[in-house]
Design a protein around this motif. Sequence first.
Motif, PDB file in Angstrom:
ATOM      1  N   ILE A  85       0.864  -1.177   0.000  1.00 50.20           N
ATOM      2  CA  ILE A  85       0.000   0.000   0.000  1.00 50.20           C
ATOM      3  C   ILE A  85       0.899   1.224   0.000  1.00 50.20           C
ATOM      4  N   VAL A  86       0.650   2.112  -0.964  1.00 48.76           N
ATOM      5  CA  VAL A  86       1.535   3.243  -1.247  1.00 48.76           C
ATOM      6  C   VAL A  86       0.684   4.491  -1.461  1.00 48.76           C
ATOM      7  N   SER A  87       1.160   5.630  -1.031  1.00 51.66           N
ATOM      8  CA  SER A  87       0.416   6.872  -1.260  1.00 51.66           C
ATOM      9  C   SER A  87       0.234   7.108  -2.752  1.00 51.66           C
ATOM     10  N   SER A  88      -0.891   7.707  -3.107  1.00 53.30           N
ATOM     11  CA  SER A  88      -1.123   8.030  -4.522  1.00 53.30           C
ATOM     12  C   SER A  88      -0.085   9.032  -5.007  1.00 53.30           C
ATOM     13  N   ALA A  89       0.400   9.872  -4.086  1.00 50.49           N
ATOM     14  CA  ALA A  89       1.426  10.852  -4.472  1.00 50.49           C
ATOM     15  C   ALA A  89       2.703  10.147  -4.906  1.00 50.49           C
ATOM     16  N   ASN A  90       3.185   9.194  -4.116  1.00 52.23           N
ATOM     17  CA  ASN A  90       4.389   8.471  -4.492  1.00 52.23           C
ATOM     18  C   ASN A  90       4.156   7.540  -5.684  1.00 52.23           C
ATOM     19  N   THR A  91       2.906   7.159  -5.900  1.00 51.71           N
ATOM     20  CA  THR A  91       2.584   6.367  -7.091  1.00 51.71           C
ATOM     21  C   THR A  91       2.888   7.153  -8.360  1.00 51.71           C
ATOM     22  N   SER A  92       2.868   8.476  -8.248  1.00 54.96           N
ATOM     23  CA  SER A  92       3.147   9.302  -9.432  1.00 54.96           C
ATOM     24  C   SER A  92       4.588   9.149  -9.910  1.00 54.96           C
ATOM     25  N   THR A  93       5.461   8.498  -9.102  1.00 56.37           N
ATOM     26  CA  THR A  93       6.827   8.243  -9.554  1.00 56.37           C
ATOM     27  C   THR A  93       6.858   7.194 -10.659  1.00 56.37           C
ATOM     28  N   ILE A  94       5.821   6.362 -10.739  1.00 52.95           N
ATOM     29  CA  ILE A  94       5.744   5.377 -11.822  1.00 52.95           C
ATOM     30  C   ILE A  94       4.605   5.677 -12.793  1.00 52.95           C
ATOM     31  N   SER A  95       3.632   6.463 -12.341  1.00 55.61           N
ATOM     32  CA  SER A  95       2.496   6.843 -13.182  1.00 55.61           C
ATOM     33  C   SER A  95       2.128   8.286 -12.847  1.00 55.61           C
ATOM     34  N   PRO A  96       2.738   9.254 -13.540  1.00 55.67           N
ATOM     35  CA  PRO A  96       2.574  10.666 -13.174  1.00 55.67           C
ATOM     36  C   PRO A  96       1.126  11.134 -13.035  1.00 55.67           C
ATOM     37  N   GLN A  97       0.213  10.513 -13.770  1.00 58.41           N
ATOM     38  CA  GLN A  97      -1.181  10.951 -13.691  1.00 58.41           C
ATOM     39  C   GLN A  97      -1.810  10.664 -12.330  1.00 58.41           C
ATOM     40  N   ALA A  98      -1.185   9.781 -11.544  1.00 60.74           N
ATOM     41  CA  ALA A  98      -1.688   9.507 -10.198  1.00 60.74           C
ATOM     42  C   ALA A  98      -1.610  10.743  -9.314  1.00 60.74           C
ATOM     43  N   GLY A  99      -0.837  11.740  -9.733  1.00 59.19           N
ATOM     44  CA  GLY A  99      -0.749  12.989  -8.994  1.00 59.19           C
ATOM     45  C   GLY A  99      -2.074  13.712  -8.871  1.00 59.19           C
ATOM     46  N   VAL A 100      -3.058  13.314  -9.668  1.00 61.34           N
ATOM     47  CA  VAL A 100      -4.382  13.946  -9.593  1.00 61.34           C
ATOM     48  C   VAL A 100      -4.997  13.768  -8.207  1.00 61.34           C
ATOM     49  N   MET A 101      -4.692  12.656  -7.547  1.00 60.91           N
ATOM     50  CA  MET A 101      -5.272  12.398  -6.232  1.00 60.91           C
ATOM     51  C   MET A 101      -4.697  13.326  -5.169  1.00 60.91           C
ATOM     52  N   SER A 102      -3.621  14.048  -5.534  1.00 55.78           N
ATOM     53  CA  SER A 102      -2.981  14.976  -4.596  1.00 55.78           C
ATOM     54  C   SER A 102      -3.377  16.423  -4.852  1.00 55.78           C
ATOM     55  N   LEU A 103      -4.286  16.661  -5.767  1.00 57.99           N
ATOM     56  CA  LEU A 103      -4.711  18.035  -6.027  1.00 57.99           C
ATOM     57  C   LEU A 103      -5.257  18.661  -4.750  1.00 57.99           C
ATOM     58  N   HIS A 104      -4.813  19.870  -4.478  1.00 60.19           N
ATOM     59  CA  HIS A 104      -5.227  20.534  -3.245  1.00 60.19           C
ATOM     60  C   HIS A 104      -6.693  20.950  -3.293  1.00 60.19           C
ATOM     61  N   PHE A 105      -7.393  20.620  -2.212  1.00 56.71           N
ATOM     62  CA  PHE A 105      -8.814  20.941  -2.043  1.00 56.71           C
ATOM     63  C   PHE A 105      -9.685  20.304  -3.127  1.00 56.71           C
ATOM     64  N   LEU A 106      -9.236  19.157  -3.657  1.00 60.95           N
ATOM     65  CA  LEU A 106     -10.056  18.364  -4.574  1.00 60.95           C
ATOM     66  C   LEU A 106     -11.262  17.800  -3.836  1.00 60.95           C
ATOM     67  N   PHE A 107     -11.052  17.427  -2.594  1.00 60.53           N
ATOM     68  CA  PHE A 107     -12.128  16.855  -1.773  1.00 60.53           C
ATOM     69  C   PHE A 107     -12.677  17.937  -0.836  1.00 60.53           C
ATOM     70  N   ARG A 108     -13.983  17.942  -0.668  1.00 57.13           N
ATOM     71  CA  ARG A 108     -14.639  18.995   0.124  1.00 57.13           C
ATOM     72  C   ARG A 108     -14.519  18.768   1.625  1.00 57.13           C
ATOM     73  N   ASN A 109     -14.599  17.489   2.034  1.00 58.26           N
ATOM     74  CA  ASN A 109     -14.589  17.185   3.465  1.00 58.26           C
ATOM     75  C   ASN A 109     -14.352  15.687   3.664  1.00 58.26           C
ATOM     76  N   GLU A 110     -14.387  15.261   4.910  1.00 55.81           N
ATOM     77  CA  GLU A 110     -14.157  13.857   5.250  1.00 55.81           C
ATOM     78  C   GLU A 110     -15.138  12.927   4.553  1.00 55.81           C
ATOM     79  N   ALA A 111     -16.413  13.281   4.596  1.00 52.94           N
ATOM     80  CA  ALA A 111     -17.440  12.425   3.981  1.00 52.94           C
ATOM     81  C   ALA A 111     -17.199  12.262   2.482  1.00 52.94           C
ATOM     82  N   HIS A 112     -16.733  13.326   1.842  1.00 48.49           N
ATOM     83  CA  HIS A 112     -16.453  13.282   0.404  1.00 48.49           C
ATOM     84  C   HIS A 112     -15.302  12.327   0.109  1.00 48.49           C
ATOM     85  N   VAL A 113     -14.268  12.359   0.926  1.00 45.28           N
ATOM     86  CA  VAL A 113     -13.127  11.448   0.748  1.00 45.28           C
ATOM     87  C   VAL A 113     -13.589  10.001   0.861  1.00 45.28           C
ATOM     88  N   ILE A 114     -14.323   9.702   1.932  1.00 43.33           N
ATOM     89  CA  ILE A 114     -14.768   8.336   2.196  1.00 43.33           C
ATOM     90  C   ILE A 114     -15.648   7.818   1.067  1.00 43.33           C
TER      91      ILE A 114
END
Length: 327
Positions: A85-114
């Motif tokens: 299990i690896v962070s999506s951010a570090n996954t971008s080292t092999i698949s740069p598009q995985a960086g999308v999961m690290s976009l700031h304020f992409l998620f509104r709140n805890e419920a949205h993440v879950i």
Amino acid sequence: MASALIAATAMLFAATAGAQEVKHYRFAHDQQLNSGYSVAYDIFSAKLKELSKGTMLVDQFPGAQLGQEPQLLQLVKGGDLEFAIVSSANTSTISPQAGVMSLHFLFRNEAHVIKALADKQVIDAIKAMIDETTQGLHVIATGSQGVRNIYSKKEVSKVDDVKGMKIRVQATATEDTMFPAYGAQTVHMPFGSVYTSLQTGVVEAAENSINVYLINRHYEVAPVLSITEHEANNALVFISDKLWQSLSAEQKQWVTAAAAEISANEPAKAFELERTAATKLKTMGVKIVDNVDKSGFTKIADPYLDKLAKELGPHADKIKTLIRAIN
């Protein structure tokens, strides 16, 4: 007597054959026990053991015993490690598009993440992104360690407070765009080097989830935790293609079903760990800045959501759109 001997021999052979069918697999990550990562392991290993009737057993290797996250990805890709299990951010080292999961304020709140991490369309889009942009491994689940916050020796109560600050961030195009946009200086280093770098002043601040901050004792060298909640601390669970191809159709179903339990249940448990960690830190005297003015951060970050997703690529743009559409 002959019949009894034959029956006993048959039973012994069956028992031996059954024992031979039991296989152990390794599940690695870079966090300590009592983290979101270890919760993901607990869920997955228990369910896989149940479904396989004890023939597929998964052993945990926490705390970067087998390497930091970029190394774990390479081990899985090479077929030298079965699960990680690896962070999506570090996954971008092999698949740069995985960086999308690290976009700031992409998620509104805890419920949205879950909700987003359990959404089938989102999960399928992430799986497709990995399968079509890299080789040697597959995503089988999504996970979380809450959301990321900035910690240092001083308060961050507004965006102006990070101007000129040297902050350790994950090595992604997303981080290298967003933190400089806030006025900070980004510094890359393995997670295992963060404590010493904060202690010696190589960096002034770092950012991570509350429980990660607690269990790795980063509060000892950065005793002020500012609740910026700028980024979801997403993770992906991988299986090596080498193992996947060796499994029977039934075993693949077991692995898939066990992994689905992670996406459905681990994120909520991760946020429970966050709340527990915050309570414990307060009793230990750590200063938690709850009233951070996020408006300055979001004003800068919002225009980058669409821009960065498109720049990262079509998979990233699709995942961003799917996540934002979830209510």
